[in-house]
Each structure stands twice: as C-alpha cells, then as structure tokens.
Design a protein around this motif. Structure first.
Motif, short mmCIF file in Angstrom:
data_model
loop_
_atom_site.label_atom_id
_atom_site.label_comp_id
_atom_site.label_asym_id
_atom_site.label_seq_id
_atom_site.Cartn_x
_atom_site.Cartn_y
_atom_site.Cartn_z
N LYS A 1 0.83 -1.20 0.00
CA LYS A 1 0.00 0.00 0.00
C LYS A 1 0.87 1.26 0.00
O LYS A 1 0.63 2.20 -0.74
CB LYS A 1 -0.90 -0.02 1.24
N GLU A 2 1.90 1.22 0.84
CA GLU A 2 2.81 2.38 0.92
C GLU A 2 3.57 2.56 -0.39
O GLU A 2 3.74 3.67 -0.87
CB GLU A 2 3.81 2.17 2.06
N ALA A 3 4.04 1.45 -0.93
CA ALA A 3 4.81 1.53 -2.18
C ALA A 3 3.94 2.09 -3.30
O ALA A 3 4.38 2.92 -4.09
CB ALA A 3 5.34 0.15 -2.55
N ALA A 4 2.68 1.66 -3.34
CA ALA A 4 1.78 2.16 -4.37
C ALA A 4 1.57 3.66 -4.22
O ALA A 4 1.51 4.40 -5.21
CB ALA A 4 0.44 1.42 -4.30
N GLU A 5 1.51 4.11 -2.98
CA GLU A 5 1.34 5.55 -2.75
C GLU A 5 2.57 6.34 -3.19
O GLU A 5 2.45 7.40 -3.77
CB GLU A 5 1.05 5.82 -1.27
N VAL A 6 3.73 5.81 -2.88
CA VAL A 6 4.96 6.50 -3.32
C VAL A 6 4.96 6.66 -4.84
O VAL A 6 5.29 7.71 -5.37
CB VAL A 6 6.22 5.72 -2.87
N LEU A 7 4.56 5.60 -5.51
CA LEU A 7 4.60 5.61 -6.97
C LEU A 7 3.35 6.25 -7.58
O LEU A 7 3.28 6.42 -8.80
CB LEU A 7 4.76 4.19 -7.52
#
Lengths: 169, 263
Positions: free
Chosen positions: A134-140
């Motif tokens: 979820k966090e990685a998707a937000e960063v990207l």
C-alpha cells in the motif's frame, strides 16, 4: 508536545533515514552523486513542507515520494542533457551483441539495472526498502493492483536473469 | 485449488490476511510445487535485500546531515576548461550560497577554479587514470581503456568509468564524455589526439574544508558540458553503430568525415 519538539524529532528521524534515501535514489539516478543531490534537495524540500506530512503517515514513504518527485523534476528539466552523462538504460540493450568474455556472473545490482524502470521501482520499494504494498503504491502514485503486477513482473525477470547467470540454487 | 503467483508473492511479502494465508498454507500441503515457488520468492527477496544492505552502512556526506538538520549549506559544482583553470590558478572563485541547481547564471559565476591544481591534489602527484604529457592531461589506465574500447550502450552500470556521449568534434577528433565513480569523482571530456585521449575538461565539486571533492556531472554540470559540447560537436552524437565503427578504426576520422566537417 510543542512544534519545536516535533520538528526536532522529525529532523532526527530524517537523519536516520538518510542511508535509505540515498540507496533508494541511487536506484534511479544510477549515479551516487546525483543521488546525493536529489536526496539533499528532497530533504530541504521536505523540511519546508512538514505541514503537508500527515503524522499518521510513514515518514519514510513520504520522503521516498519527495525524493522521486525531485528526480522526475530534474529529468524533465534536463531533457536531452541527461544523455551526456547517463548511460543508456541498460535494459534497452538486453540481447544486443555484448562484448564476448563479459559473461561475468550477473550481480543482483546489474540485474536490477536491466529491469524496466517501473518494475525496478516496485522491486526497490518493496524488496529492498521493505515497504508494504500500500505504501509503495502511494509512493509511486499508482493503484495497488498496478504495483503488484509490476512487482510480479520485476521479480520474474530478476529470477530469470539471476538463474541464467549460473545461480545454482 | 490453485494459488496465483501474485498471491504467493504476497504471501512471501507478508501481505495476506489470515484467511488468505490459511488458504495458501493448505494448498501448499497438497502441492509441493507451491512450496517450491514460495521458497523461490523468499530466496529472491532475501538475496535482493542482502545485495543492497551494505549501502546502509556507508558514511553519510556532511552536506546531507546538514540538510537534514535544517541548516542550509553551500553546494555547488564547477566545470572547468583546463586552460582557463591553469590561468586561474591562485584565484579563488566566489562560492555562491545555496545556488539553484538549474540556474545557468549561478553556474556561470562558479565556473573558474584551479582544477589543474585540484586535480593533482586529488591524485597526489599523478593519478592512475590520468597523467600529464607536454602540459596536457592524458587518459591512462582504466580510463584510457574504457575510452578506447567501451561502447556506451554496453557498459555495466557498476563500472568505475562510465561513458556518456561520443561525437566527432569540428576539429576532426573523436571526443567522449565520461564520469568516474567513487569517493573522488570527476567527470570530463576527452578527445582522441593521435593515439591518446586528451582530457579537455574536468568537473570539480567545491572545495569542502580543504579537500577537493570531485563528483560526477549531473544536474548543473551537464548544462555547462552541453554548452561546450554544442560548441565542439560536428553534427549529431554517435549512435551505437557509429561508436562501434569509430572504435574499429581506432578513433581515426575518415576522409569522408573530415570533408563533411570542413568549413
């Protein structure tokens, strides 16, 4: 806790995150000095925008995102200039007639370097930096489904490259 | 039941909820193949993590620590033409405080430094990558090898010498830009002169506390290089085939090329 205490803590946390920010930035700048420039600008930018950081959000993801945006801005402003000092994406050259005798064991790093940028980013955030999807998707700035499919493809490609290069496992 | 690869991957990454984990585990008991895939995912994850773990223990440059503490620090890099630099030895360029990365005016103000001096400080008296010959800097060692043989498109990102752009200069010489990695890290432009590569320009980072720190040219420096390259270049940069052909000829320009660039 007052504002200056909060900010003191944030400064300290940023210092402890510096090694990870540098490592993350190197994955796309492909050059440590550019990476340090990017991290410096990102940190400076972050500190002027602390009010935009929701304290319930992870500081590392928030900083990763700023680091990434700084690099995107920089690439935009460079335009063709980046051709001068940045090597062509190694990923473009898979299958080209590479020099004989260079069949060195492919390191994880060079396998990573051959991944398409979007897959490399996903792998870097999840496998290297250990961010939750979820966090990685937000960063990207992508939906989680996009993140997982990039991650899956990146992993598959890495696995294939590392295996064909003599990994005995 | 079948378990998708993405589900297995999510399991390995600890992304599944209890129910989904249960499903994977029960499928695994029935199909050893699933367990094999899973251990592959885990092994890859560990291998990637391990490969990048060393970077975390590197020393952090002071300028980043300073930035994190919220104190603005001076930061500028300089690109230098060696002739100007030699002429300027002894002079000190003013170092702008907090320069903007992309402001050409700021960069121009910081261009002149004694890089000739700095260079020899960097390599004590001589560098393994360059030597002086008749007042010119000449590439040697790995730098000379890479300049002579490495195609930009085929280089490994981990190589200490990276080639940027290769082109035929109006002078009829082939030139290549390069970047060196490592703690002290100049970038520069070298042109083929006879059988040697003469280093025409090097980049230099600001003098920080008495130590000249060289760095690769990114950002601001590329702009300066671009400018000087645009002044030098005849036509377009070489593509991979062009580089290969030039390499094959030992970086000698052909008559045809010389005619093309003749005024």
């Amino acid at each position: 806790m007052n504002t200056s205490e909060t900010s003191q803590i944030v400064h300290e946390q940023i210092v402890t995150l510096l090694p990870r920010l540098r490592r993350y930035a190197r994955n796309f700048t492909r050059n440590r000095h550019d990476a340090d420039d990017v991290v410096q600008i990102a940190v400076e930018r972050a500190l002027t925008r602390l009010d935009q950081w929701r304290s319930d959000a992870r500081l590392d993801s928030w900083l990763f995102k700023i680091v990434r945006n700084v690099w995107i801005d920089e690439l935009r402003s460079r335009g063709r200039r980046n051709k001068i000092f940045l090597a062509a994406e190694a990923g473009d050259n898979i299958g080209s007639d590479s020099m004989a005798g260079e069949a060195d064991l492919l390191s994880v790093q060079s396998a990573m370097a051959r991944l398409p940028g979007d897959q490399r980013e996903a792998v870097s955030l999840v496998l290297v930096e250990g961010l939750p999807y979820k966090e990685a998707a937000e960063v990207l700035d992508v939906p989680i489904g996009t993140l997982t499919s990039r991650l899956a493809r990146g992993r598959e490609a890495l696995q294939a490259m590392l295996e064909t290069e003599g990994d005995t496992r | 039941m079948t378990i998708s690869n993405e589900t297995l991957m999510a399991y390995a990454d600890g992304e599944l909820d209890a129910a989904a984990r249960e499903a994977v585990e029960s499928a695994m008991r029935e199909d050893p193949q699933i367990e094999k895939c899973l251990s592959q995912h885990r092994a890859l994850r560990e291998r990637v993590q391990a490969a990048y773990s060393a970077e975390l223990s590197e020393g952090i440059p002071q300028r980043l620590l300073t930035a994190a503490k919220g104190v603005a620090s001076p930061r500028e890099s300089k690109v230098v033409n060696l002739q100007d630099a030699r002429a300027a030895i002894g002079r000190t360029a003013p170092r702008p405080l907090r320069p903007q990365w992309r402001t050409a005016a700021t960069i121009a103000a910081s261009v002149i430094v004694g890089v000739g001096l700095g260079f020899f400080m960097w390599g004590r008296t001589e560098s393994p990558l360059m030597r002086t010959a008749d007042g010119a800097l000449v590439a040697r060692g790995q730098l000379a090898r890479v300049l002579s043989y490495q195609l930009a498109a085929e280089q490994s990102p981990s190589s200490a010498v990276q080639i940027g752009l290769s082109f035929l200069a109006k002078s009829g010489e082939y030139c290549r830009t390069f970047a060196l990695s490592g703690a002290v890290s100049p970038s520069g432009l070298a042109c083929r002169h006879g059988t040697e590569w003469q280093v025409q320009a090097l980049t230099q980072a600001p003098d920080t506390g008495g130590h000249s720190e060289y760095r690769t040219a990114g950002s601001a420096m590329s702009a300066i290089f671009l400018k000087s390259i645009e002044g030098l270049i005849a036509g377009e940069p070489l593509d991979q085939a062009g580089e290969k052909a030039a390499r094959q000829r030992g970086w000698l320009s052909t008559d045809h090329e010389l005619q093309r660039i003749a005024p």
